[in-house]
Design a protein around this motif. Structure first.
Motif, short mmCIF file in Angstrom:
data_model
loop_
_atom_site.label_atom_id
_atom_site.label_comp_id
_atom_site.label_asym_id
_atom_site.label_seq_id
_atom_site.Cartn_x
_atom_site.Cartn_y
_atom_site.Cartn_z
N GLY A 1 0.82 -1.22 0.00
CA GLY A 1 0.00 0.00 0.00
C GLY A 1 0.84 1.26 0.00
O GLY A 1 0.56 2.22 -0.72
N LYS A 2 1.90 1.27 0.81
CA LYS A 2 2.79 2.44 0.85
C LYS A 2 3.46 2.65 -0.50
O LYS A 2 3.59 3.79 -0.98
N HIS B 1 2.41 1.85 -3.39
CA HIS B 1 1.45 2.34 -4.38
C HIS B 1 1.17 3.83 -4.17
O HIS B 1 1.12 4.61 -5.13
N SER B 2 0.97 4.23 -2.92
CA SER B 2 0.59 5.63 -2.64
C SER B 2 1.79 6.57 -2.69
O SER B 2 1.68 7.71 -3.14
N CYS C 1 -0.96 4.75 7.07
CA CYS C 1 -1.91 4.06 6.19
C CYS C 1 -2.81 5.05 5.47
O CYS C 1 -3.63 4.67 4.64
N VAL D 1 -4.32 4.14 1.85
CA VAL D 1 -3.56 3.34 0.90
C VAL D 1 -4.44 2.16 0.48
O VAL D 1 -5.38 1.79 1.18
#
Length: 384
Positions: free
Chosen positions: A198-199, A201-202, A340, A364
Motif C-alpha cells: 500500500g505504501k 502504491h501511494s 496508512c 492506501v
C-alpha cells in the motif's frame, strides 16, 4: 522471487543487480567518512551466520521471542534480521526509564510479558539489564563461543517454525508505556507485506537509485517499517542517523538529504517548524544552498500538522528544488504498520479550504476508514 514473508524482502534485495544497502552513522557524526555501509548482500550473509549462532545458543527459555536492546541503528538492523533468520520473533526494546525503580519494574514486566525471553544486547549495556531484572541477557560479543547444543525452542507443537511467514507473528512492537506498562503489538508477515504494498502504491518512487533517510529510533514502527522495510521492499539504499544528531540540527537534516540523494524521509510538525526557521535565517545570512531536487516525500505524522506553518516550510523547500507537495501529512498506528493514510495534495488542498490543521488524505490500497460520530454512533462517511 515470490515474497511470502518479510525474510524474503531482504533475500530479494540481496539479489538486486545494483549494490544497494544500509548506510549508518554512529553517535558523534563527524562527516561523510564516518558512516558504515553494508550492502544488502553483505547483510544477508552476515545475518545468516548470526542465525546459526543464535540457534546454537544454550539457554533454558522456551519463549519464541528475542528482545533486542541496542543503542545503535546498525546493531538493531543486524540483530533484527539475525533473529528472524533464526526463526525467532524479534521484539524491539524501547529506551529504558531513567528511574531505577521504574526501570526494574519495566524490565520485570517485559520478562513476564514475553515469558522470560532471551535479551540480546552489547556488553556495555549488559550490567544495566542483568542487575535489575530476571531477563536472560546475552551479550552479542559472547556468541562466538556459544556451545553447540541448542535448547531454546523455535518450533510450534506441530513442528513448524514459529516465524514462518503468512499469518504468523513476524515481530513485536512495544507501545510507549505512557499510560502504564508497555504492551506488545504483534504484526504478522501478511500485515506488513500488505502495508508495504500500500505504501509503495501511494508513495510511488521511481527507480532512481536514491535513498530513504531515517533519524528515529528503530523501536518506533514508523522508522522500522516506513523507512527500513519500505526501502528494502523497493530495493533502495537507506541512511540511518542517531536522533540526537538531527533533532537540534535542521541544517544537517537538509545536508543529509542532499548528500545521499534522499527521496523519502520523515519529520514531525515541530521539526518541520525548526527547518522552516533555519531556512528563513539562511536567506538573511546567505547560507549554503541545498540541492533537494531528489526529494519527493517528507511524511509528517505523530502530531497534527499546522497547515500555515508547513505551507511556509513547503515554499522554502521549493526554493531548494523540492516539489511543492513534498510535505505529506499522514496518519497511522502501530497496529496499521505506521502510515496508512497520506495527504498528497498538501499544501494546496488545505490552503484552499483554509484548514487550521492539514487533512490526512486518502487511505492506501487495502485500508478502509470510517468516520463515526461520537455523540450518536452514526457513520456519516467512509473513506476508501
Amino acid at each position: 522471487m515470490t515474497v511470502n514473508s518479510i525474510i524474503d524482502i531482504l533475500r530479494k534485495a540481496s539479489d538486486h543487480q545494483e549494490p544497494r544497502g544500509v548506510c549508518a552513522y554512529p553517535t558523534g557524526i563527524a562527516g561523510i567518512g564516518s558512516a558504515t555501509r553494508l550492502s544488502y548482500t553483505e547483510l544477508d550473509s552476515l545475518v545468516t551466520s548470526n542465525a546459526i549462532l543464535l540457534r546454537r545458543l544454550q539457554c533454558d527459555t522456551e519463549s519464541p521471542v528475542i528482545l533486542l536492546h541496542f543503542e545503535d541503528h546498525l546493531d538493531n538492523i543486524i540483530w533484527f534480521w539475525s533473529t528472524l533468520y533464526a526463526g525467532y520473533i524479534p521484539a524491539m526494546s524501547t529506551a529504558l526509564p531513567r528511574s531505577e525503580e521504574h526501570r526494574t519494574r519495566h524490565l520485570c514486566h517485559l520478562s513476564e510479558l514475553f515469558d522470560k525471553p532471551i535479551c540480546l544486547t552489547r556488553k556495555t549495556l549488559q550490567n544495566l539489564l542483568t542487575r535489575e531484572s530476571p531477563l536472560h541477557v546475552v551479550a552479542i560479543e559472547s556468541l562466538n563461543g556459544s556451545p553447540a547444543e541448542f535448547v531454546a525452542t523455535t518450533e510450534t507443537s506441530s513442528g513448524a517454525p514459529v516465524n514462518s511467514g503468512g499469518g504468523h507473528p513476524a515481530l513485536l512492537m512495544l507501545t510507549s508505556g505512557s499510560t502504564g506498562l508497555p504492551k506488545a503489538v504483534s504484526l504478522t508477515h501478511n500485515q506488513i507485506l500488505a502495508s508495504l504494498q500500500g505504501k509503495s502504491h501511494s508513495l510511488c518512487v521511481e527507480d532512481t537509485g536514491h535513498s530513504f533517510l531515517n533519524w528515529i529510533r528503530l523501536n518506533h514502527v514508523g522508522s522500522l517499517i516506513e523507512i527500513h522495510l519500505h526501502a528494502l521492499f523497493v530495493g533502495y539504499d537507506q541512511v540511518h542517523v542517531p536522533p540526537n544528531e538531527v533533532i537540534s540540527r535542521p541544517a544537517l537534516f537538509l545536508d543529509l538529504i542532499s548528500r545521499h540523494r534522499v527521496v523519502r524521509t520523515f519529520a514531525p510538525n515541530f521539526f518541520l517548524a525548526e527547518v522552516g526557521r533555519y531556512l528563513e535565517t539562511s536567506q538573511e545570512e546567505d547560507r549554503p544552498h541545498f540541492d533537494l531536487r531528489c526529494l519527493r516525500y517528507i511524511v509528517s505524522g505523530g502530531e497534527a500538522v499546522v497547515a500555515s506553518t508547513c505551507a511556509k516550510v513547503s515554499r522554502l523547500l521549493v526554493q531548494h528544488g523540492a516539489p511543492e507537495n513534498v510535505i505529506v501529512p499522514g496518519f497511522g498506528m502501530t497496529e496499521t504498520c505506521a502510515g496508512c493514510i497520506y495527504n498528497l495534495e498538501f499544501p494546496a488542498f488545505d490552503t484552499r479550504n483554509e484548514n487550521e490543521f492539514a487533512s490526512l488524505g486518502k487511505c492506501v490500497p487495502g485500508v478502509q476508514a470510517r468516520i463515526v460520530s461520537i455523540a450518536t454512533g452514526d457513520s456519516p462517511a467512509s473513506l476508501g
